[in-house]
Design an enzyme around this catalytic site. Sequence first.
Site, PDB file in Angstrom:
ATOM      1  N   CYS A 215       0.650  -1.255  -0.520  1.00  0.00           N
ATOM      2  CA  CYS A 215       0.032   0.057  -0.059  1.00  0.00           C
ATOM      3  C   CYS A 215       0.527   1.515  -0.063  1.00  0.00           C
ATOM      4  CB  CYS A 215      -0.847  -0.459   1.307  1.00  0.00           C
ATOM      5  SG  CYS A 215      -2.146   1.176   1.226  1.00  0.00           S
TER       6      CYS A 215
ATOM      7  N   CYS B  63      -4.480  -1.620   6.321  1.00  0.00           N
ATOM      8  CA  CYS B  63      -4.435  -0.339   5.810  1.00  0.00           C
ATOM      9  C   CYS B  63      -5.503   0.465   5.239  1.00  0.00           C
ATOM     10  CB  CYS B  63      -2.730  -0.514   5.045  1.00  0.00           C
ATOM     11  SG  CYS B  63      -2.376   1.053   4.191  1.00  0.00           S
TER      12      CYS B  63
END
Length: 381
Positions: free
Chosen positions: A118, A225
Amino acid sequence: MVICILICTFDPNMKKEEIDGKRIAVLLSGGVDSAVVVHQLVELGLKPDCFYIKIGPEEEEEWDCSSEEDMEMATAVAHKYGCRLEVVDCHREYWDQVTRYTMEKVRAGLTPNPDVMCNRLIKFGAFNEKQGKDYDLIATGHYATTEEENIEEFVNCKLSNRKLKWLCTSPDPVKDQTDFLAQIYDWQLKKALFPIGHMMKDEVRQIAEREHLINAKRKDSQGICFLGKINYNDYLRRYLGEQPGDVVELETGRKIGQHKGLWFHTIGQRHGLGFGGGPWFAVKKEMAENVLYVSHGYDPKTAYKQTFKVHDLHWLTAAPDSEAICFKIRHTPEFHSGRLVKDDGWRVESDKPIHGVAPGQFCVIYDKDHHRCYGSAEITI
């Protein structure tokens, strides 16, 4: 020929002259760390532009997601400091890139890390393509530091200067996040700014409370995330479903139960297996037969490895200049010492046996003093 090497560490108090005149974008997540980032920059007389990256389940999904609360917190912080806040929609990029990476890995029986990818693909990737490209620096609330190294060398009989930027650990061993940043590219590191990276978490909380920030007492996110309160197994089940199979004791070949899908388990796992007579440890996955092998007892030898292979080595700035390294295979405060060796491929030789080494995990590589983070490689075993 290199004639001089001068190492210059970024001032932990972030001197204004080092970033004055540069356009700075702050990624506001709604948490306390990125909020204090804004405060630190404003304290220097700067006024960064703030951005909230919008990512979450599809609109029609009914998963419990904290994105609305995150947005409210980010808006309040930006307003408090008179900073512009813009929402950047990276929803499609996240689900097309990070989710695809995650599902491909778990389907193959590996243990991926969505948070690592991410950072590379979204925070310093898709965001940069949409907005970050217009800024000199992208500031985040990561617990990490950087160092610059100035190298003077002769090239074609002319003296030239070259500047290297290194990713380095935070003084807070519990919160240090260099392992989550070890897959970003060198150009992304050059744009990265970590204004609270030199602080302990308690210091950040104290600043937030002193400044009466709305999220001063907000708990840290524990999920994947950008997915808020979404459970990781629910995330996997949404895309891969369930595929029941046998659970077998490795030493005896005795069937002790069934699993709902190999992707719900990782090597070294102890909690959440749900079988009586434990403790049990997940020690092997047989993908072709859809069998999960477990071992009984406390810390069985089968749960440990001292040597393992890695591939796809990714260096942030440059490769290590010595075989002697420190490394991590998961997000913990502890570092392991060992060697990075190349023969017919790359392998890591740990000084001591390590619990729960799993294919697909990132082995994050540091210098022997676990100060400078060189990068990472994927474990293959």
